[in-house]
Scaffold this motif. Sequence first.
Motif, short mmCIF file in Angstrom:
data_model
loop_
_atom_site.label_atom_id
_atom_site.label_comp_id
_atom_site.label_asym_id
_atom_site.label_seq_id
_atom_site.Cartn_x
_atom_site.Cartn_y
_atom_site.Cartn_z
N SER A 157 0.84 -1.20 0.00
CA SER A 157 0.00 0.00 0.00
C SER A 157 0.88 1.26 0.00
O SER A 157 0.59 2.22 -0.72
CB SER A 157 -0.93 -0.02 1.22
OG SER A 157 -1.69 1.16 1.26
N SER A 158 1.93 1.25 0.78
CA SER A 158 2.84 2.40 0.83
C SER A 158 3.63 2.54 -0.47
O SER A 158 3.90 3.66 -0.91
CB SER A 158 3.78 2.27 2.02
OG SER A 158 3.04 2.40 3.22
N GLY A 184 1.43 4.23 -2.64
CA GLY A 184 1.31 5.60 -2.16
C GLY A 184 2.44 6.51 -2.62
O GLY A 184 2.19 7.65 -3.02
N LEU A 229 2.43 9.81 -5.08
CA LEU A 229 3.08 11.09 -4.78
C LEU A 229 3.92 11.56 -5.97
O LEU A 229 3.92 12.75 -6.30
CB LEU A 229 3.98 10.98 -3.55
CG LEU A 229 3.31 10.92 -2.19
CD1 LEU A 229 4.36 10.74 -1.10
CD2 LEU A 229 2.49 12.18 -1.93
N ASP A 274 4.65 15.73 7.31
CA ASP A 274 3.31 15.22 7.05
C ASP A 274 3.22 13.78 7.55
O ASP A 274 3.99 12.92 7.13
CB ASP A 274 3.04 15.29 5.54
CG ASP A 274 1.69 14.76 5.16
OD1 ASP A 274 1.57 13.52 4.98
OD2 ASP A 274 0.75 15.56 5.02
N ASP A 275 2.30 13.52 8.46
CA ASP A 275 2.21 12.19 9.08
C ASP A 275 1.98 11.08 8.07
O ASP A 275 2.59 10.00 8.17
CB ASP A 275 1.10 12.15 10.13
CG ASP A 275 1.44 12.96 11.38
OD1 ASP A 275 2.62 13.25 11.61
OD2 ASP A 275 0.49 13.30 12.12
N ALA A 276 1.11 11.30 7.10
CA ALA A 276 0.82 10.27 6.11
C ALA A 276 2.05 9.97 5.25
O ALA A 276 2.38 8.80 5.01
CB ALA A 276 -0.36 10.68 5.24
N GLN A 277 2.73 11.02 4.80
CA GLN A 277 3.92 10.80 3.98
C GLN A 277 5.05 10.18 4.79
O GLN A 277 5.77 9.30 4.30
CB GLN A 277 4.37 12.11 3.34
CG GLN A 277 3.43 12.58 2.25
CD GLN A 277 3.98 13.77 1.49
OE1 GLN A 277 5.19 13.94 1.33
NE2 GLN A 277 3.07 14.62 1.00
N GLY A 285 4.65 8.18 7.21
CA GLY A 285 4.26 6.78 7.33
C GLY A 285 4.68 5.95 6.13
O GLY A 285 5.11 4.80 6.27
N LEU A 286 4.60 6.53 4.94
CA LEU A 286 5.06 5.84 3.73
C LEU A 286 6.56 5.56 3.83
O LEU A 286 7.02 4.47 3.52
CB LEU A 286 4.78 6.68 2.48
CG LEU A 286 3.32 7.00 2.17
CD1 LEU A 286 3.24 7.94 0.97
CD2 LEU A 286 2.52 5.74 1.93
N ASP A 299 7.31 2.75 6.24
CA ASP A 299 6.98 1.43 5.69
C ASP A 299 7.98 0.95 4.65
O ASP A 299 8.28 -0.23 4.57
CB ASP A 299 5.59 1.46 5.04
CG ASP A 299 4.46 1.52 6.05
OD1 ASP A 299 4.72 1.32 7.25
OD2 ASP A 299 3.32 1.78 5.62
#
Length: 108
Positions: free
Chosen positions: A57-58, A61, A65, A91-94, A96-97, A100
Motif C-alpha cells: 500500500s505504501s 502511495g 506522490l 506530514d504524518d501520512a507521507q 508513514g510511507l 513502511d
Amino acid sequence: MIDKDGGRRRGFVPACGLEPADVVLVHREALRVLRPDLHSAHVDAYTDGAWPDEALSSYRGVLALAREAVTAGTRSRRDDPGMGIDIDARDDAQFGLLLDLAPYTIHA
C-alpha cells in the motif's frame, strides 16, 4: 555520497548483521528519532526483492506522490517515476510511507 548541492554526506545502512525483523525495527526507530530534524526525504520505489505485503500500500502511495508531483509541475515527466520521490517528513501520512518502505527500498 554527494548531495544535490555538491556537499559530501555519509550514507548509513542500519542492517549489517541483524535479523530481517530487527532491520525493519531499526530503520523505523532511527527515522522516528531523526524526524524532528527532517523536513524532507527522498525514497526510491525499488527494492532488491519483492515488496512485502505489508509495504504494498505504501509502495503504491509513493508512486502516487510521484505522479502528483508531475501533475503539479514539481517533478519532470522525464524523471524515473520510482526514483527520488520527495517525502514531506512533517506530514504524518507521507512520513508513514517512508517508515513502511525504508527497510526494504534500495535507497531512502
